[in-house]
Design a protein around this motif. Structure first.
Motif, mmCIF file in Angstrom:
data_model
loop_
_atom_site.group_PDB
_atom_site.id
_atom_site.type_symbol
_atom_site.label_atom_id
_atom_site.label_comp_id
_atom_site.label_asym_id
_atom_site.label_seq_id
_atom_site.Cartn_x
_atom_site.Cartn_y
_atom_site.Cartn_z
ATOM 1 N N ALA A 1 -1.371 51.057 15.222
ATOM 2 C CA ALA A 1 -1.432 52.217 14.322
ATOM 3 C C ALA A 1 -1.204 53.534 15.039
ATOM 4 C CB ALA A 1 -2.784 52.241 13.608
ATOM 5 N N GLY A 2 -0.835 53.479 16.328
ATOM 6 C CA GLY A 2 -0.597 54.713 17.072
ATOM 7 C C GLY A 2 -1.217 54.634 18.443
ATOM 8 N N ALA A 3 -0.573 55.287 19.422
ATOM 9 C CA ALA A 3 -1.001 55.120 20.812
ATOM 10 C C ALA A 3 -1.559 56.376 21.439
ATOM 11 C CB ALA A 3 0.166 54.613 21.656
ATOM 12 N N SER A 4 -1.395 57.526 20.801
ATOM 13 C CA SER A 4 -1.762 58.773 21.463
ATOM 14 C C SER A 4 -2.821 59.521 20.667
ATOM 15 C CB SER A 4 -0.510 59.645 21.627
ATOM 16 O OG SER A 4 -0.818 60.772 22.402
ATOM 17 N N ALA A 5 -3.874 59.944 21.341
ATOM 18 C CA ALA A 5 -4.963 60.639 20.655
ATOM 19 C C ALA A 5 -5.679 61.558 21.613
ATOM 20 C CB ALA A 5 -5.952 59.634 20.071
ATOM 21 N N GLU A 6 -6.327 62.567 21.038
ATOM 22 C CA GLU A 6 -7.110 63.533 21.810
ATOM 23 C C GLU A 6 -8.402 62.862 22.305
ATOM 24 O OE1 GLU A 6 -5.529 66.339 21.939
ATOM 25 O OE2 GLU A 6 -6.937 67.730 22.870
ATOM 26 N N LEU A 7 -8.708 63.066 23.577
ATOM 27 C CA LEU A 7 -9.930 62.516 24.157
ATOM 28 C C LEU A 7 -10.818 63.666 24.616
ATOM 29 C CD1 LEU A 7 -11.644 60.161 25.292
ATOM 30 C CD2 LEU A 7 -10.280 60.329 27.387
ATOM 31 N N ASP A 8 -12.100 63.631 24.242
ATOM 32 C CA ASP A 8 -13.072 64.643 24.637
ATOM 33 C C ASP A 8 -13.805 64.160 25.890
ATOM 34 O OD1 ASP A 8 -15.217 66.313 25.033
ATOM 35 O OD2 ASP A 8 -15.874 66.322 22.947
ATOM 36 N N LEU A 9 -13.387 64.670 27.038
ATOM 37 C CA LEU A 9 -13.960 64.188 28.303
ATOM 38 C C LEU A 9 -15.428 64.568 28.447
ATOM 39 C CD1 LEU A 9 -10.999 64.958 30.744
ATOM 40 C CD2 LEU A 9 -11.637 62.745 29.772
ATOM 41 N N ARG A 10 -15.835 65.678 27.830
ATOM 42 C CA ARG A 10 -17.252 66.061 27.935
ATOM 43 C C ARG A 10 -18.126 65.050 27.200
ATOM 44 N NH1 ARG A 10 -16.945 71.306 27.147
ATOM 45 N NH2 ARG A 10 -17.184 71.889 29.335
ATOM 46 N N ALA A 11 -17.648 64.580 26.045
ATOM 47 C CA ALA A 11 -18.394 63.540 25.329
ATOM 48 C C ALA A 11 -18.412 62.252 26.134
ATOM 49 C CB ALA A 11 -17.766 63.307 23.955
ATOM 50 N N LEU A 12 -17.281 61.946 26.780
ATOM 51 C CA LEU A 12 -17.212 60.750 27.631
ATOM 52 C C LEU A 12 -18.254 60.818 28.743
ATOM 53 C CD1 LEU A 12 -14.988 58.317 27.827
ATOM 54 C CD2 LEU A 12 -14.219 59.560 29.846
ATOM 55 N N MET A 13 -18.386 61.997 29.366
ATOM 56 C CA MET A 13 -19.381 62.182 30.433
ATOM 57 C C MET A 13 -20.799 62.081 29.881
ATOM 58 S SD MET A 13 -17.730 65.409 32.529
ATOM 59 C CE MET A 13 -19.265 65.717 33.418
ATOM 60 N N GLY A 14 -21.041 62.771 28.765
ATOM 61 C CA GLY A 14 -22.392 62.821 28.205
ATOM 62 C C GLY A 14 -22.915 61.444 27.851
ATOM 63 N N LYS A 15 -22.033 60.565 27.411
ATOM 64 C CA LYS A 15 -22.435 59.197 27.076
ATOM 65 C C LYS A 15 -22.244 58.233 28.237
ATOM 66 C CE LYS A 15 -22.244 59.476 22.138
ATOM 67 N NZ LYS A 15 -21.706 58.980 20.855
ATOM 68 N N ARG A 16 -21.738 58.756 29.344
ATOM 69 C CA ARG A 16 -21.419 57.892 30.491
ATOM 70 C C ARG A 16 -20.594 56.703 29.997
ATOM 71 N NH1 ARG A 16 -26.930 56.646 33.239
ATOM 72 N NH2 ARG A 16 -25.526 55.673 34.733
ATOM 73 N N ALA A 17 -19.607 57.003 29.196
ATOM 74 C CA ALA A 17 -18.833 55.974 28.507
ATOM 75 C C ALA A 17 -17.639 55.517 29.332
ATOM 76 C CB ALA A 17 -18.346 56.529 27.172
ATOM 77 N N ILE B 1 -11.037 54.536 32.290
ATOM 78 C CA ILE B 1 -11.486 55.926 32.399
ATOM 79 C C ILE B 1 -12.980 55.945 32.113
ATOM 80 C CG2 ILE B 1 -11.241 58.285 31.524
ATOM 81 C CD1 ILE B 1 -8.469 57.569 30.554
ATOM 82 N N ARG B 2 -13.744 56.467 33.056
ATOM 83 C CA ARG B 2 -15.188 56.532 32.895
ATOM 84 C C ARG B 2 -15.659 57.963 32.983
ATOM 85 N NH1 ARG B 2 -18.513 52.276 34.255
ATOM 86 N NH2 ARG B 2 -17.392 50.392 34.823
ATOM 87 N N GLY B 3 -16.575 58.323 32.130
ATOM 88 C CA GLY B 3 -17.271 59.587 32.289
ATOM 89 C C GLY B 3 -18.643 59.312 32.877
ATOM 90 N N SER B 4 -19.147 60.257 33.661
ATOM 91 C CA SER B 4 -20.461 60.012 34.254
ATOM 92 C C SER B 4 -21.159 61.328 34.549
ATOM 93 C CB SER B 4 -20.302 59.192 35.541
ATOM 94 O OG SER B 4 -21.568 58.786 36.008
ATOM 95 N N MET B 5 -22.463 61.307 34.546
ATOM 96 C CA MET B 5 -23.269 62.421 35.018
ATOM 97 C C MET B 5 -24.592 61.872 35.522
ATOM 98 S SD MET B 5 -24.132 64.236 31.304
ATOM 99 C CE MET B 5 -23.420 65.672 32.030
ATOM 100 N N MET B 6 -25.250 62.641 36.417
ATOM 101 C CA MET B 6 -26.498 62.155 36.994
ATOM 102 C C MET B 6 -27.697 62.467 36.102
ATOM 103 S SD MET B 6 -25.796 60.501 39.656
ATOM 104 C CE MET B 6 -27.487 60.161 40.122
#
Lengths: 314, 314
Positions: free
Chosen positions: A229-245, B247-252
């Protein structure tokens, strides 16, 4: 031998080919059933080059059949044994050669159609959920696009492992069947309400990325293995960090022999017992004889199906 | 006791506070040095709430000092021993209480400024490179924004582990010093030419995401732990799949005590020997006495520095 053959982009029909000969460590398999997968559709359409070393004009990434002959040094199986496997291509043919380390035994009570539709989607789902994302009991799993081959495998593997499984299914007509496989089924627009999820298996594509991240639990993992359904999307790196995702992309093709063999050993150990007991099943949307291979591809592309489309061989 | 105190957003000065009392399992530390970190700047600016349980108006995520007193049940250290640690906040004070499982011994020959600037950045870098990304010998590591505290730690840890280390440094005046730490230093616009990289440590932010993915090796890992230059960027999921990338997000911050304690044990085992021998060092950009805490924060924010800004205590 007869084989599904790509005659020109978009056109696949049965054609005669020379019989393949097993090389060192390989097994010649007389194929009884061979599932179709999304990558076959792309290859037939001319949008996906064949794996190096695989026949360039015969699609097919999985098969089930009987051992016809063993090549030099191959010793895991003897002629007549029932085997199934993923392979780099060429599976949709009366005969195919495969390295013996890739083969898995077919459980006694499993019919050929189920065996021919099992390897690719269960290997893909198992690799994504467990090898890549370390899904464990008690975790909450969301499978996007759960009515297809990989989706139906992932829902069952998640439930079998003691995860709480949620699934999105676009087609309302298929939701009851996915519920029966062990998932709480949601319409695509309502999954956010069931958050958080520890693991999300993305089989649909980029449109889900932002809401996946919003719905993810702390230390959650997203595995992306389909982007139809599509390959390109905006990624929020701060949310990625906050969730340690973690966001991982994965595909089975272009893997080294030893990595595919390890995946086969993992399935033998963790999945075949449940397949043999009937606790897991391979939903089959339709089977077609090799003569009707064009119809099989058309059925796959038409969508609106639960589980696998499988070619059968006399 | 005197402590760096947030009086209002943007204003930090020394103020008297009641001495803290160590609870069960805790140690009271007389602080000799305490490093500044990016999160302190955000907290002082009012943009980053303090960790629950930490003093709300005293910043400081790391410290080094001597054990002053042990709380009930604390038995790992005795008064007078030199210790260093990360903590949830309140480290920039003459006295601080810390759970004993977080403390690490300070190597005999390490001076106080280095000990006070070591814990946060080396824990962060070690966790990102090894616990999160499983960096190993022979792999190619790229550190973006390598002149700062975490960057100088990561370059050295990568080199020490036998990785081939590349680094981008924006300020030309700091490149020679990062080269001396063991990296091949590149201007930010030229890193793509040195691809592929197995692990990329992102300390700058979103503007690098697309080129990071393009420069990544098969099965490469990107760890995002800093987004000062922007947090949102377009992600190509098909490229992520094709490279089987992560791609991983992380914080301490906001980690559980047991996870921070495990990180401290990992540093004791894998990093302190090299710190004790002098193979690793803690680059110090400047030290300031507690009285000049406002100047210390201004120095941190001014940028253009190599390594840490550290508060010292008489």
């Amino acid at each position: 031998m007869l084989a599904a053959t790509i005659l020109e982009p978009g056109r696949v029909e049965p054609r005669e080919h020379p019989d393949p000969v097993p090389g060192a460590g390989e097994v010649l398999v007389r194929v009884h059933a061979a599932g179709l997968n999304r990558a076959d559709i792309s290859q037939v359409a001319g949008a996906y080059p064949p794996t190096p070393g695989a026949p360039s004009d015969i699609p097919g990434l999985e098969l089930a059949g009987t051992v016809e002959q063993t090549g030099p040094g191959a010793s895991r199986f003897v002629p007549g044994e029932r085997v199934m496997t993923i392979l780099g291509g060429g599976g949709q043919a009366e005969l195919a050669t495969v390295h013996e380390r890739l083969l898995m035994p077919v459980p006694r009570d499993l019919d050929w159609a189920a065996a021919g539709g099992f390897p690719e989607v269960f290997t893909t789902a198992h690799d994504a959920l467990f090898t890549q994302c370390a899904l464990g009991p008690g975790e909450r799993l969301l499978v996007h696009g759960a009515a297809g081959g990989v989706g139906t495998a992932a829902v069952q593997l998640g439930a079998l492992t003691g995860a709480e499984v949620f699934a999105t299914v676009r087609d309302p007509a298929l939701r009851a069947a996915v519920t029966e496989l062990g998932a709480r089924v949601l319409a695509p627009e309502e999954f956010a309400a069931a958050a958080p999820f520890d693991v999300i298996l993305e089989l649909v594509g980029a449109p889900n990325l932002a809401s996946n991240l919003a719905a993810l639990a702390m230390r959650g993992r997203i595995a992306v293995i389909g982007v139809g359904a599509g390959a390109s999307a905006e990624l929020d790196l701060r949310a990625l960090m906050g969730k340690r995702a973690t966001i991982r992309g994965s595909m089975m093709r272009h893997r080294a022999l030893e990595e595919k063999a390890l995946a086969a050993r993992a399935l033998e150990l963790h999945v075949l017992p449940a397949l043999a007991s009937g606790a897991l099943r391979v939903p089959i949307a339709a089977t077609f004889p090799l003569q009707d291979v064009a119809a099989a591809y058309a059925r796959f592309e038409a969508g609106g199906k639960l589980g696998k489309v499988v070619l059968t061989f006399a």
